[in-house]
Design an enzyme around this catalytic site. Structure first.
Site, short mmCIF file in Angstrom:
data_model
loop_
_atom_site.label_atom_id
_atom_site.label_comp_id
_atom_site.label_asym_id
_atom_site.label_seq_id
_atom_site.Cartn_x
_atom_site.Cartn_y
_atom_site.Cartn_z
N GLY A 15 -17.00 17.53 -29.44
CA GLY A 15 -18.14 17.85 -28.57
C GLY A 15 -19.15 16.72 -28.54
N ARG A 76 -11.30 16.51 -26.97
CA ARG A 76 -10.73 17.22 -28.12
C ARG A 76 -9.23 16.98 -28.00
NH1 ARG A 76 -15.05 20.26 -30.00
NH2 ARG A 76 -16.43 21.13 -28.42
N ASP A 107 -16.32 17.78 -37.71
CA ASP A 107 -15.29 18.08 -38.71
C ASP A 107 -13.87 17.72 -38.26
OD1 ASP A 107 -16.77 19.10 -40.77
OD2 ASP A 107 -16.90 21.09 -39.86
N THR A 130 -23.10 16.49 -34.31
CA THR A 130 -22.95 17.83 -33.71
C THR A 130 -24.32 18.49 -33.65
OG1 THR A 130 -22.18 20.11 -34.03
CG2 THR A 130 -22.18 18.72 -35.99
N ASP A 132 -24.85 21.46 -33.96
CA ASP A 132 -24.90 22.61 -34.88
C ASP A 132 -25.44 22.24 -36.27
OD1 ASP A 132 -23.82 24.04 -32.84
OD2 ASP A 132 -21.88 24.42 -33.77
N ASP A 134 -23.88 21.33 -38.90
CA ASP A 134 -23.15 22.17 -39.86
C ASP A 134 -22.04 21.42 -40.61
OD1 ASP A 134 -21.40 21.78 -37.78
OD2 ASP A 134 -20.81 23.87 -37.58
N ARG A 176 -21.80 27.83 -33.79
CA ARG A 176 -20.57 28.61 -33.96
C ARG A 176 -20.50 29.28 -35.33
NH1 ARG A 176 -15.09 26.78 -31.51
NH2 ARG A 176 -16.50 25.28 -30.67
O1 F6P Z 1 -20.97 21.13 -30.49
C1 F6P Z 1 -20.82 22.36 -31.18
C2 F6P Z 1 -20.80 23.48 -30.19
O2 F6P Z 1 -21.92 23.26 -29.40
C3 F6P Z 1 -20.80 24.89 -30.72
O3 F6P Z 1 -22.04 25.41 -31.05
C4 F6P Z 1 -20.17 25.65 -29.60
O4 F6P Z 1 -19.59 26.82 -30.03
C5 F6P Z 1 -19.16 24.66 -29.08
O5 F6P Z 1 -19.67 23.39 -29.36
C6 F6P Z 1 -18.82 24.80 -27.64
O6 F6P Z 1 -18.09 23.68 -27.25
P1 F6P Z 1 -17.16 23.55 -25.98
O7 F6P Z 1 -17.73 24.38 -24.91
O8 F6P Z 1 -17.17 22.09 -25.69
O9 F6P Z 1 -15.82 24.02 -26.44
#
Ligand code: F6P
Length: 327
Positions: A15, A76, A107, A130, A132, A134, A176
């Protein structure tokens, strides 16, 4: 001691997070300042396997520090778990005589960087990115500060309508596995309550809490972390209405939190991390992640899968929020 690194490639993976461009810029310019040739890989590990590599110079990273997203683009790419696919990446890097790779990501991206270093003589370093915040092993990840400010701006705007119409809102933010984003914006935005993945508050518990208030609050805001179900606030709102007949409008801020101009903090941390990534590689480090704490970058192991995500453990934040939101 002579510098063992002659060519460094940089890629972004997973992301996107605001501040990534400042990190790329720092890697490229620190490399150049130390006589190392920098290369940019487009589209993450997939682009690496597909040989989407180009040599970069000072100009390639001009005018990007203020931009969100990533100038190198990101993907990804689950296929990278396959050793045969990774071998293609090794072949591509060797073909370009690249000694080291800097990976900006989370991660999943770091698992790729770790496996790549273990399977070849390519040296890898990860820069944690990220919104998050996290990632185990570092108290800060690039993008978090920008995202929480974006989310807070949204909450402040929603509050205008909440107050003017005396209407309640559920505001859903990202996060998440961890509630760092939700907690910070809840506290700073004067939310009545914050639902975070760590506590797995059920809708029943939330309803009980709303019902137990000493006075009827209108125009209040509850912050909900999306956890692993983006859009879950719509169901929560329906359940509240059904159980206690109180209306909660829903606003899912979603991907607006991932984009936009990075804050001072994110640009600064990304610059420090990018600089240190090159310096640590030059010092012989490999198969490691950069961490950041209180103005200082350090080098640490990539997080293990077993360790999971870093989670919010500061219970005092809840206590403070409970007092300040005046239930
Ligand atoms: O970057 C982390 C995050 O923003 C999470 O909080 C969220 O669940 C996820 O990415 C959503 O990512 P995508 O819509 O790109 O799968």
């Amino acid at each position: 001691m002579t510098n063992p690194i002659k060519k460094i490639a940089v890629l972004t993976s997973g992301g996107d997070a605001p501040g990534m461009n400042a990190g790329i810029r720092a890697v490229v310019r620190t490399a150049l300042a130390n006589g190392i040739e920098p290369y940019g890989v487009k589209n993450g590990f997939q682009g690496l396997v597909e040989n989407e590599i180009e040599k970069l110079n000072h100009q390639s990273v001009a005018n990007c520090i203020q931009r969100g997203g990533t100038i190198l683009k990101t993907k990804r790419y689950d296929e990278f778990k396959d050793p045969a696919v990774r071998q293609k990446a090794v072949d591509v890097l060797q073909q370009h005589e690249i000694d080291a790779l800097v990976v900006l990501g989370g991660d999943g991206s770091f698992r790729g960087a770790k496996l790549l270093a273990e399977q070849s003589n390519i040296k890898t370093v990860g820069i944690p990115c990220t919104i998050d915040n996290d990632i185990m092993g570092t108290p800060y990840t690039i993008g978090f500060d920008t995202a929480r400010n974006t989310a807070l701006t949204a909450i402040d705007r929603i509050r205008d309508t909440a107050f003017s119409h005396s209407v309640n809102f559920l505001v859903e933010v990202m996060g998440r596995a961890s509630g760092f984003l939700a907690m910070d914006v809840g506290l700073a935005g004067g939310a009545e309550f914050v639902m975070i993945p760590e506590l797995a508050t059920s809708t029943e518990q939330l309803i009980e809490r709303i019902s137990s208030r000493s006075r009827m609050k209108l125009g209040s805001i509850i912050v909900v972390a999306e956890a692993d179900e983006a859009g879950r606030s719509f169901n929560i709102s329906k359940d509240i209405k059904k159980a206690i007949d109180i209306d909660y409008k829903v606003c899912v801020i979603g991907h607006t939190q991932r984009g936009g101009t990075p804050t001072v903090h994110d640009r600064k941390v990304a610059s420090l991390m990018g600089y240190n990534a090159v310096k640590f590689l030059m010092a012989g480090q490999s198969n490691k992640m950069i961490g950041y704490d209180d103005e200082v970058c350090f080098v640490t192991d990539f997080p293990s899968i077993e360790a999971g995500s870093r989670t919010l453990t500061n219970e005092q934040l809840f206590e403070i929020n409970n007092i300040l939101c005046d239930i």
